[in-house]
Every structure is written in structure tokens, then in C-alpha cells.
Design an enzyme around this catalytic site. Structure first.
Site, PDB file in Angstrom:
ATOM      1  N   GLU A 192       0.483  -0.630   0.054  1.00 27.82           N
ATOM      2  CA  GLU A 192       0.055  -0.656  -0.002  1.00 27.82           C
ATOM      3  C   GLU A 192       0.662   1.252  -0.072  1.00 27.82           C
ATOM      4  OE1 GLU A 192      -3.070   1.262  -0.438  1.00 27.82           O
ATOM      5  OE2 GLU A 192      -4.347  -0.040   0.284  1.00 27.82           O
ATOM      6  N   ASN A 235      -9.701   5.527   2.424  1.00 32.25           N
ATOM      7  CA  ASN A 235      -8.953   5.403   1.608  1.00 32.25           C
ATOM      8  C   ASN A 235      -9.216   5.932   0.567  1.00 32.25           C
ATOM      9  OD1 ASN A 235      -6.593   3.054   0.717  1.00 32.25           O
ATOM     10  ND2 ASN A 235      -8.970   1.378   1.092  1.00 32.25           N
ATOM     11  N   ASP A 277     -10.021   1.366  -3.813  1.00 36.34           N
ATOM     12  CA  ASP A 277      -9.101   1.290  -3.020  1.00 36.34           C
ATOM     13  C   ASP A 277      -8.551   2.093  -2.675  1.00 36.34           C
ATOM     14  OD1 ASP A 277      -6.840   0.239  -1.075  1.00 36.34           O
ATOM     15  OD2 ASP A 277      -7.698  -1.847  -1.002  1.00 36.34           O
TER      16      ASP A 277
END
Length: 317
Positions: free
Chosen positions: A24, A160, A224
Site C-alpha cells: 500500500e 482510502n 481502494d
């Protein structure tokens, strides 16, 4: 009748040989010519020097941590600012000591920091995720100059997709669980957010979703992490959707971009000309069938694009 959204199948290059559990928060450091990102369950920060030849092998450096990192950003005075489960920290050198700037303002047994980055003025923002995922208890925080954490938005299960438009006047934030991306008018100087609206809404995940099924093929995924290009297009990683969604400033999805794995997690732009699009991906909790079919799940990938992205915003203190 609405026009069908084009599905683009580009050439991706796999940049890593050791997969993340859940990669991420990638960003490109323009001075160091490095890509940085986190592996959240792996409890490590990662970086690699990237050459112009995306097909060659790239060595990765790891920084092990004692707890999960949600996101981090480079600092203008050197080092980084990072959101860990227990709070916001400052580090001056790679692998060095962590200075606590702000303790987490939540129950760390149920919540943790997740996606975040610096706004155009250099203030660090990070949203939280509610790990039981049965209520929208996630909050978006902005770290102020006095290191106080100020709540800016709420009602998210998994925070997100934080990003800003090229002129800094629009802010985006998504709730992955709700399949929804929100937008606000944003004032960079005051951090004031006004005119909240739904920027994009995607259909919910079918209850009978199974990897490889016809149902899975028809599911676009849920938003996301995200990045914005120089023309203001918002690129959302669509988790479990095997794609990125390219969304115009007016909220129209103008293209889907196929990804090499089922679960992309966040894109960012980098390279000398900011025309390399990187994505982190996830292998976390994926089925045996999916991992056998897509063994590079969890790796970082890169592709070349025509439109450059935006430079990363550096932390301002």
C-alpha cells in the site's frame, strides 16, 4: 443507453520478486529516484531504486517495524512522517528512531491508520479503518502544525483513496466497504472542506463472489487507494476487480485498466517524467486457487502512460 466503458489491457512489468502480504501507500521520491511503499501486515516500509528500464531486476530495501504502517510520506527537511497503528511518527533516517508526533485518537484494538498522504500545503492526512468492518467508524484526520490531530471527515468503514486535484481545489476520499468515492471543494490554506458530494459510486460485491466464476468476472471491484494525473483524472485501484478505474474530473468513469492480479491496492505516478504508473497489490487472504492462478499477487507492477502524474507533496515540518 449508457456507453460501455472501454477496458484497456496494457503491458505491465513486475518490479519485485518478493511479494508483499498487502502492499500500500506507494509514492515516488523525485530526488532519490526511489519508489517507497508499505507492507501493512508484513510490518515493514520498503523502497527501491528504479531505472528507466522497467524490465530489469530491482533491489528492494526493507525497514522492519514493530506495528502495522498504514501510510507514510517524505518530509521536506529529510526523512519521513508515517501513520502506524499507535499514532503518527517522524523518522529522520532510514531504519532510525521514531519520534511520536501524535498518539492515535482511537481504540487501537479495533482501529488503525490506513491510507493517507500530505495535502498540497504539506500537512499530513490519514484515515482510519474499523477492523471488524461492521460499522462506519473510520475517520479522516489531518495533522496540524502543533501536532494535534484534527478530524476532517467520518462515516467510513475502510478509509482510502485520499487525493487532491492538480489545482488543489478538489479533495477525494473513499470508503472501500461502501464502494463509494466522495469529493469536496477544498481550500488549501484553511483546510476547509465544503460541498460534499458522491464523486463515484460502484455496485456492491455480489454475495456469491468466488474467484474465477462468472460472477467474479462481472464485478468491477471496490475503490481502494488512488492517484491523480496532471489532467485531473482520478485513478482508483479497484480491489478484487482486476483493474484500475480512470475517472474524469466530472465523475465519469472513462476507462478500466486491467491489472496483472485480482487485487490492486494503490497507484502512484513516478519516474523522471512522472509517466510511469506504479501499483501495489495484495496477496492477503486470497484463496489458494487465486494465488495459484496469479502467483505474482502482492508484487509491485509498473507501466508507462501518456499523461504524467503529480509530484508527491512533502511533509512541511
Amino acid at each position: 443507453m449508457t456507453a460501455e466503458i472501454p477496458f484497456v489491457r496494457p503491458e505491465w512489468h513486475c518490479m519485485t520478486t518478493q511479494a508483499d502480504v498487502l502492499g500500500e501507500s506507494p509514492f515516488w521520491h523525485p530526488q532519490e529516484k526511489c519508489l517507497y511503499w508499505v507492507d501493512i501486515p508484513g510490518r515493514r516500509l520498503r523502497r527501491m531504486k528504479v531505472s528507466s528500464d522497467l524490465s530489469q531486476s530491482h533491489a528492494v530495501e526493507d525497514w522492519p517495524l514493530q506495528e502495522e504502517p498504514g501510510c507514510f510520506a517524505p518530509a521536506s527537511k529529510g526523512g519521513w512522517v508515517m501513520a502506524l497503528r499507535s499514532g503518527i511518527y517522524r523518522a529522520r533516517e532510514w531504519g532510525g528512531a521514531l519520534e511520536l508526533l501524535a498518539a492515535a485518537p482511537y481504540d487501537t484494538s479495533k482501529l488503525r491508520f490506513n491510507d493517507g498522504k500530505c495535502d498540497p500545503a504539506g500537512y499530513f492526512w490519514s484515515g482510519t479503518m474499523y477492523e471488524p468492518r461492521d460499522q462506519a467508524a473510520g475517520v479522516l484526520y489531518a495533522l496540524q502544525a502543533n501536532h494535534a490531530l484534527q478530524s476532517k471527515a467520518d462515516q467510513a468503514t475502510v478509509a482510502n483513496g485520499l487525493a487532491w486535484s492538480p489545482n488543489g481545489k478538489t479533495m477525494y476520499w473513499s470508503d472501500t466497504g461502501a464502494h463509494c468515492i466522495r469529493a469536496w471543494d477544498f481550500d488549501v490554506t484553511s483546510q476547509q472542506m465544503t460541498h460534499e458530494r458522491v464523486f463515484a459510486q460502484f455496485p456492491a460485491k455480489p454475495k456469491d463472489w468466488i474467484y474465477g466464476s462468472d460472477v467474479a468476472q462481472s464485478y468491477a471491484g471496490r475503490p481502494d487507494g488512488a492517484a491523480v494525473d496532471a489532467e485531473g483524472f482520478y485513478y482508483a485501484a479497484m480491489y478484487e476487480g482486476h483493474r484500475l478505474a480512470k475517472i474524469a474530473p466530472d465523475g465519469r468513469c472513462v476507462a478500466y485498466i486491467e491489472t496483472p492480479v485480482q487485487c490492486p491496492t494503490m497507484p502512484c505516478f513516478g519516474g523522471e517524467d512522472l509517466r510511469t504508473l506504479f501499483i501495489t497489490t495484495s496477496a492477503h487472504g486470497r484463496s489458494t486457487a487465486e494465488l495459484q492462478a496469479l502467483p505474482q499477487s502482492g508484487c509491485v507492477f509498473a507501466m508507462r502512460v501518456d499523461t504524467p502524474g503529480l509530484l508527491v507533496s512533502f511533509f512541511n515540518n
